[in-house]
Design an enzyme around this catalytic site. Structure first.
Site, PDB file in Angstrom:
ATOM      1  N   GLY A  26      -1.996  11.608   3.588  1.00 20.91           N
ATOM      2  CA  GLY A  26      -1.963  10.302   2.938  1.00 20.91           C
ATOM      3  C   GLY A  26      -1.204   9.269   3.747  1.00 20.91           C
ATOM      4  O   GLY A  26      -0.444   9.597   4.665  1.00 20.91           O
ATOM      5  N   GLY A  28       1.070   5.501   3.112  1.00 22.46           N
ATOM      6  CA  GLY A  28       1.721   4.659   2.117  1.00 22.46           C
ATOM      7  C   GLY A  28       2.612   3.642   2.788  1.00 22.46           C
ATOM      8  O   GLY A  28       2.607   3.500   4.020  1.00 22.46           O
ATOM      9  N   GLY A  31       5.042   5.308   5.328  1.00 26.86           N
ATOM     10  CA  GLY A  31       4.522   5.939   6.525  1.00 26.86           C
ATOM     11  C   GLY A  31       3.303   6.793   6.248  1.00 26.86           C
ATOM     12  O   GLY A  31       2.625   6.639   5.232  1.00 26.86           O
ATOM     13  N   LYS A  48       6.277  13.655   7.659  1.00 30.43           N
ATOM     14  CA  LYS A  48       6.214  12.243   7.282  1.00 30.43           C
ATOM     15  C   LYS A  48       6.617  11.418   8.499  1.00 30.43           C
ATOM     16  O   LYS A  48       7.779  11.426   8.907  1.00 30.43           O
ATOM     17  CB  LYS A  48       7.139  11.943   6.107  1.00 30.43           C
ATOM     18  N   ASP A 141      13.842   5.910  -5.572  1.00 29.69           N
ATOM     19  CA  ASP A 141      12.448   5.441  -5.639  1.00 29.69           C
ATOM     20  C   ASP A 141      11.604   6.438  -6.426  1.00 29.69           C
ATOM     21  O   ASP A 141      10.549   6.886  -5.967  1.00 29.69           O
ATOM     22  CB  ASP A 141      11.880   5.239  -4.234  1.00 29.69           C
TER      23      ASP A 141
END
Length: 283
Positions: A26, A28, A31, A48, A141
């Site tokens: 994925g 985002g 990153g 990541k 977050d």
């Protein structure tokens, strides 16, 4: 990190540092995430690769590097394990446990309504959050994309404390509050007050509102109005939005969404214990 939905894609690269990449998981705002093989251990991991602009300055990068040294020692069933943080010519890369199921966004969109099952998911999130808080960190977050599932249904928190968590960083870097997803930001962070464990509980309250009411608490079309709602607007009680949500559960969610931190639950353990009294829950 997780495979998310079944829609994983061919990667745009085959190697990152010494890791052999086989899947793009994925992209985002923070990153790009890949699935890869660690040649040293033979284990499948998640990588990541942070976007070039993610780390606001050298203070932020140094603070996060220091935090990773502590994250590597974390061991909890409901927290994604951190293995390493690599900086170099290929970029800043976090090496993590690979989680083989979807995230909470997928769960909300695809799983049929089951009150007890959803309460168990939230109990697991509380367990992971309490562990992070006991270790001296806020998540900073918390949102559905950062709650992952194994294929056996175990929930795990990921992407914790990416924005930096030290008092030293907060003193010298005002941008620490700007890396919180706006829908889930606590009112005190909008006021540029210090993030606390109860700031995470507010974010969890937004998640629970979506999970049990079936919609976001504030349906607005711009950031300024959203921040105004976080600061001043009391959302409609979840039970009035979705009658399947028990009144006592809706009351818990509304307490989590209190504008003042002191009016929320004391900690995630207190929340988990309170949730265990809902209906026939065996949390």
């Amino acid at each position: 990190m997780s495979s998310g939905s079944s829609e994983s894609h061919a990667p745009d690269r085959r190697q990152l540092y010494s890791f052999k990449i086989d899947r793009l998981l994925g992209r985002g705002g923070t990153g790009t995430v890949y699935r890869a093989l660690d040649p040293n251990t033979g284990k499948v991991v998640a990588l990541k690769l942070f976007s070039a602009a993610f780390f606001r300055n050298r203070i932020h990068l140094k603070d996060f590097t220091h935090s990773v040294g502590k994250f590597r020692k974390f061991q909890h069933a409901n927290v994604v394990q951190i293995f390493d943080f690599i900086t170099g010519d290929d970029g800043n890369c976090l090496v993590m446990e690979y989680v083989d199921g979807p995230d909470l966004r997928w769960y909300i969109d695809n799983r049929p309504w089951n009150l007890q099952e959803r309460l168990v998911v939230m109990a697991q999130a509380c367990n992971g959050l309490q562990y992070l808080h006991d270790k001296g960190f806020t998540h900073h977050d918390l949102k559905p994309a950062n709650i992952l599932f194994t294929r056996k249904g175990l929930a795990k928190l990921c992407d914790f404390s990416l924005a930096g968590g030290s008092n030293w960083l907060a003193l010298f870097d005002a941008g620490v509050h700007e890396q919180v997803t706006p829908m889930y930001i606590a009112p005190e962070l909008i006021r540029r007050e210090k993030a606390t464990n109860r700031s995470d509980l507010y974010s969890l309250g937004i998640i629970m509102y979506i999970l049990f009411a079936g919609k976001v608490p504030f349906e607005v079309d711009n950031l300024q109005r959203l921040y105004h709602c976080h600061l001043h607007v009391r959302p409609v009680h979840p039970t009035e939005v979705n009658p399947k949500c028990p009144r006592e559960l809706g009351d818990i969610i509304m307490r989590l969404l209190a504008k003042e931190p002191a009016e929320r639950f004391q900690d995630a353990d207190e929340l988990r214990i309170t949730l265990s009294g809902i209906g026939r829950s065996r949390i």
